[in-house]
Design a protein around this motif. Sequence first.
Motif, PDB file in Angstrom:
ATOM      1  N   GLU B  27       0.931  -1.222  -0.034  1.00  0.00           N
ATOM      2  CA  GLU B  27       0.035   0.123   0.067  1.00  0.00           C
ATOM      3  C   GLU B  27       0.885   1.204   0.161  1.00  0.00           C
ATOM      4  OE1 GLU B  27      -2.097  -0.612   3.832  1.00  0.00           O
ATOM      5  OE2 GLU B  27      -0.174   0.304   4.882  1.00  0.00           O
ATOM      6  N   TRP B  28       0.267   2.380  -0.459  1.00  0.00           N
ATOM      7  CA  TRP B  28       1.060   3.374  -0.610  1.00  0.00           C
ATOM      8  C   TRP B  28       0.662   4.439   0.887  1.00  0.00           C
ATOM      9  CZ3 TRP B  28       3.690   5.306  -5.418  1.00  0.00           C
ATOM     10  CH2 TRP B  28       4.591   6.345  -5.214  1.00  0.00           C
ATOM     11  N   HIS B  29       1.628   4.427   1.703  1.00  0.00           N
ATOM     12  CA  HIS B  29       1.220   4.903   2.963  1.00  0.00           C
ATOM     13  C   HIS B  29       1.677   6.449   2.949  1.00  0.00           C
ATOM     14  CE1 HIS B  29       2.548   6.232   7.371  1.00  0.00           C
ATOM     15  NE2 HIS B  29       1.269   5.610   7.351  1.00  0.00           N
ATOM     16  N   ILE B  30       0.645   7.480   3.020  1.00  0.00           N
ATOM     17  CA  ILE B  30       1.014   8.546   3.051  1.00  0.00           C
ATOM     18  C   ILE B  30       1.084   9.331   4.444  1.00  0.00           C
ATOM     19  CG2 ILE B  30      -0.297  10.782   2.506  1.00  0.00           C
ATOM     20  CD1 ILE B  30      -1.776   9.146   0.287  1.00  0.00           C
ATOM     21  N   LEU B  42      -3.336  -0.957  -2.826  1.00  0.00           N
ATOM     22  CA  LEU B  42      -2.951  -1.266  -4.162  1.00  0.00           C
ATOM     23  C   LEU B  42      -3.243  -2.663  -4.261  1.00  0.00           C
ATOM     24  CD1 LEU B  42       0.785   0.333  -3.904  1.00  0.00           C
ATOM     25  CD2 LEU B  42      -1.168   1.318  -4.849  1.00  0.00           C
ATOM     26  N   PRO B  43      -3.414  -2.847  -5.723  1.00  0.00           N
ATOM     27  CA  PRO B  43      -4.007  -4.346  -6.051  1.00  0.00           C
ATOM     28  C   PRO B  43      -2.739  -5.361  -5.949  1.00  0.00           C
ATOM     29  CG  PRO B  43      -3.589  -3.198  -7.717  1.00  0.00           C
ATOM     30  CD  PRO B  43      -3.325  -2.037  -6.853  1.00  0.00           C
ATOM     31  N   VAL B  44      -3.275  -6.672  -5.020  1.00  0.00           N
ATOM     32  CA  VAL B  44      -2.282  -7.679  -4.885  1.00  0.00           C
ATOM     33  C   VAL B  44      -2.791  -8.554  -6.095  1.00  0.00           C
ATOM     34  CG1 VAL B  44      -1.769  -9.651  -3.401  1.00  0.00           C
ATOM     35  CG2 VAL B  44      -2.311  -7.199  -2.313  1.00  0.00           C
ATOM     36  N   ILE B  45      -1.759  -9.116  -6.748  1.00  0.00           N
ATOM     37  CA  ILE B  45      -1.779 -10.177  -7.608  1.00  0.00           C
ATOM     38  C   ILE B  45      -0.950 -11.271  -7.466  1.00  0.00           C
ATOM     39  CG2 ILE B  45      -1.607 -10.857  -9.897  1.00  0.00           C
ATOM     40  CD1 ILE B  45      -1.864  -7.640 -10.724  1.00  0.00           C
ATOM     41  N   VAL B  46      -1.392 -12.672  -6.591  1.00  0.00           N
ATOM     42  CA  VAL B  46      -0.690 -13.432  -6.785  1.00  0.00           C
ATOM     43  C   VAL B  46      -1.165 -14.704  -7.156  1.00  0.00           C
ATOM     44  CG1 VAL B  46       0.110 -13.030  -4.180  1.00  0.00           C
ATOM     45  CG2 VAL B  46      -2.011 -13.664  -4.343  1.00  0.00           C
ATOM     46  N   ARG B  47      -0.309 -15.786  -7.232  1.00  0.00           N
ATOM     47  CA  ARG B  47      -0.602 -17.098  -7.720  1.00  0.00           C
ATOM     48  C   ARG B  47      -0.402 -18.269  -6.396  1.00  0.00           C
ATOM     49  NH1 ARG B  47       1.689 -20.672 -12.473  1.00  0.00           N
ATOM     50  NH2 ARG B  47       3.287 -21.179 -10.638  1.00  0.00           N
ATOM     51  N   ARG B  60      -7.878  -5.520   1.979  1.00  0.00           N
ATOM     52  CA  ARG B  60      -8.598  -6.491   2.614  1.00  0.00           C
ATOM     53  C   ARG B  60      -7.935  -7.192   3.708  1.00  0.00           C
ATOM     54  NH1 ARG B  60     -11.054  -9.946  -2.007  1.00  0.00           N
ATOM     55  NH2 ARG B  60     -11.649 -11.442  -0.139  1.00  0.00           N
ATOM     56  N   PHE B  61      -6.336  -6.989   3.587  1.00  0.00           N
ATOM     57  CA  PHE B  61      -5.779  -7.598   4.562  1.00  0.00           C
ATOM     58  C   PHE B  61      -6.054  -6.798   5.976  1.00  0.00           C
ATOM     59  CE2 PHE B  61      -2.554  -8.455   1.271  1.00  0.00           C
ATOM     60  CZ  PHE B  61      -2.573  -9.777   1.416  1.00  0.00           C
ATOM     61  N   HIS B  62      -6.408  -5.643   6.138  1.00  0.00           N
ATOM     62  CA  HIS B  62      -6.818  -4.750   7.114  1.00  0.00           C
ATOM     63  C   HIS B  62      -8.093  -5.222   7.619  1.00  0.00           C
ATOM     64  CE1 HIS B  62      -3.082  -2.661   6.942  1.00  0.00           C
ATOM     65  NE2 HIS B  62      -3.406  -2.262   5.917  1.00  0.00           N
ATOM     66  N   GLU B  63      -9.061  -5.328   6.556  1.00  0.00           N
ATOM     67  CA  GLU B  63     -10.442  -5.717   6.824  1.00  0.00           C
ATOM     68  C   GLU B  63     -10.611  -7.028   7.711  1.00  0.00           C
ATOM     69  OE1 GLU B  63     -12.014  -5.211   2.986  1.00  0.00           O
ATOM     70  OE2 GLU B  63     -11.660  -2.992   3.201  1.00  0.00           O
ATOM     71  N   ALA B  64      -9.753  -7.936   7.168  1.00  0.00           N
ATOM     72  CA  ALA B  64      -9.962  -9.468   7.411  1.00  0.00           C
ATOM     73  C   ALA B  64      -9.680  -9.415   8.983  1.00  0.00           C
ATOM     74  CB  ALA B  64      -9.124 -10.331   6.722  1.00  0.00           C
ATOM     75  N   GLU B  65     -10.195 -10.362   9.625  1.00  0.00           N
ATOM     76  CA  GLU B  65      -9.982 -10.369  11.255  1.00  0.00           C
ATOM     77  C   GLU B  65      -8.454 -10.768  11.667  1.00  0.00           C
ATOM     78  OE1 GLU B  65     -13.253 -12.510  13.196  1.00  0.00           O
ATOM     79  OE2 GLU B  65     -14.695 -10.876  12.178  1.00  0.00           O
ATOM     80  N   ASP B  66      -8.197 -11.849  10.811  1.00  0.00           N
ATOM     81  CA  ASP B  66      -6.884 -12.552  11.002  1.00  0.00           C
ATOM     82  C   ASP B  66      -5.885 -12.165  10.186  1.00  0.00           C
ATOM     83  OD1 ASP B  66      -8.032 -13.683   8.803  1.00  0.00           O
ATOM     84  OD2 ASP B  66      -7.496 -15.840   9.330  1.00  0.00           O
ATOM     85  N   HIS B  67      -6.105 -10.896   9.148  1.00  0.00           N
ATOM     86  CA  HIS B  67      -5.254 -10.275   8.278  1.00  0.00           C
ATOM     87  C   HIS B  67      -4.848 -11.123   7.177  1.00  0.00           C
ATOM     88  CE1 HIS B  67      -5.104  -6.811  10.570  1.00  0.00           C
ATOM     89  NE2 HIS B  67      -4.620  -7.525  11.701  1.00  0.00           N
ATOM     90  N   LYS B  68      -5.677 -12.228   6.992  1.00  0.00           N
ATOM     91  CA  LYS B  68      -5.577 -13.268   5.958  1.00  0.00           C
ATOM     92  C   LYS B  68      -6.560 -13.258   5.033  1.00  0.00           C
ATOM     93  CE  LYS B  68      -2.657 -16.657   8.184  1.00  0.00           C
ATOM     94  NZ  LYS B  68      -2.596 -18.110   8.433  1.00  0.00           N
TER      95      LYS B  68
END
Lengths: 173, 334
Positions: B27-30, B42-47, B60-68
């Motif tokens: 993410e772009w921390h301001i 920022l978008p995460v693109i993983v395989r 969504r990492f922050h939104e999720a309860e276990d950050h997963k």
Amino acid sequence: MLSINLPSILTPDAGLLFWMLLAFLVVFFFVAKYGFPAIINMVDERKKYIDQALAKAHEANEKLMGIQQESQQLIKQARQEQADIIRQAQETAKGIIQQASVKAQEEGAARLKDVQQQIMAEKENALREIRQTVATLSVKIAEKVIQKELSSQEAHQVFITKLVDEALDEKDK
Amino acid sequence: MASPAVQEEEGVNVKEVVLGHLSDAYEWHILTWNGRHVSIPLPVIVRGHEGQWHCFSSARFHEAEDHKVNGFYIDNERNGKIYESVPDGTTIRPLDLSITKNVVQLWIVVILMISIFTCTARWYKHKKPEDEAPGGFVGMMEMLVMSLQDDLIRPSVGEAHYRKYSPFLLTAFFFIFITNLLGLIPIFPGGANITGNINITFFLAICTFLMINLFGNKEYWKEIFWPPVPTWLKVPVPMMPVIELFGIFTKPFALMVRLFANMMAGHAIILSITCIIFITSQVGVAIGAPMSVASLVMMIFMNALELLVAFIQAYVFTMLSAVFIGMAHPAHHE
């Protein structure tokens, strides 16, 4: 997995590499195709144009110099020709005058000779005439003298004798 | 990414702050305001391990309860990279093509470069050689490009080949230069530490490596494997060829490390000096105020110096690449 935990800036990262590759290739192909050639070609062409312009200016300058030299030469030539013409004219004039004077002299001399000859002829004529006149006059005078003398017989006789003597004397001599 | 705000309660951890700012992030921390992070997700693109692509916002990492999210999580212990929890209990690093802070910064550089050169090239479109030379911005770009090509690339690469390599070298110069400059801007459109990341300099060095070795002529390879030195240095122990062969790799390696170390160090120094303000103000106002002033003066000095370094490093990278490429085209010796 790495045994030591390097900071992320020192860790190889496939994702970043992939995006870097893509980004660099995009920018490279764009800039190398549309960016740099426009600038470099223009500068090259401008350089060529300036070079040409310089060469042309140089050439023109040289031409101008040539023309100047040529014109100077022409002027010089013209002046010389002018001088030549004047000199020739002067010479011609002098020649004509000389010729004229010579001719005049010759003619004068010729006329003088004629005149002299005429004078001589006239003189001879005159002399002749004078002689004739004198002869006739003397004959006439002699006639008159004789006519007068013959009036006296003796004197006439004396005179004739004297003439005869004289003529004889002359004959003897 | 280790957030500085967390440590602020028990004192500023300079190393964490500096490394945090130097590192890539999802993410772009301001700014952090009252313990709340304001940042651009920022978008995460993983395989994933089963070969499936996942694409989601880093918020969504922050939104999720276990950050997963779908088993993916940001591992702060391991450089703050995304890891995946596999059902068998282990964690693996997935193939990660996320649009991170550095990637965004890269594309900002790309867009900036393309727009700069489009603007410049457009000026030339309807001009004739007999027209007046450009002034202003176009004139500056022309001056930069031409002085780089004529004063740096041409004498370094050599008259015969420089036209072939000048697009790459010029691109490398402007890419590094603009990235360096943007890196000095502390807020959004800049500020990411790109050229101080080994991956970027590695890529640039690889490009130079390929440029040197793919197009090196016969003479170049002869000088590596059969250098003009006394024969006993080559046979039976191929001492010089080994050293020369080693040199093929040390040249781009030096390029990579030089650019990386210079830019990273510059950023680190500026960040460290900035940290002085926070450390000393924790001790007290009496010491914090004068130190802040001193820090500010030093920061201004360092930023001015970094401005110079930004140009010098781009210039040095281009120059050395040009010299190495030039060395790969030695004149034929009789």
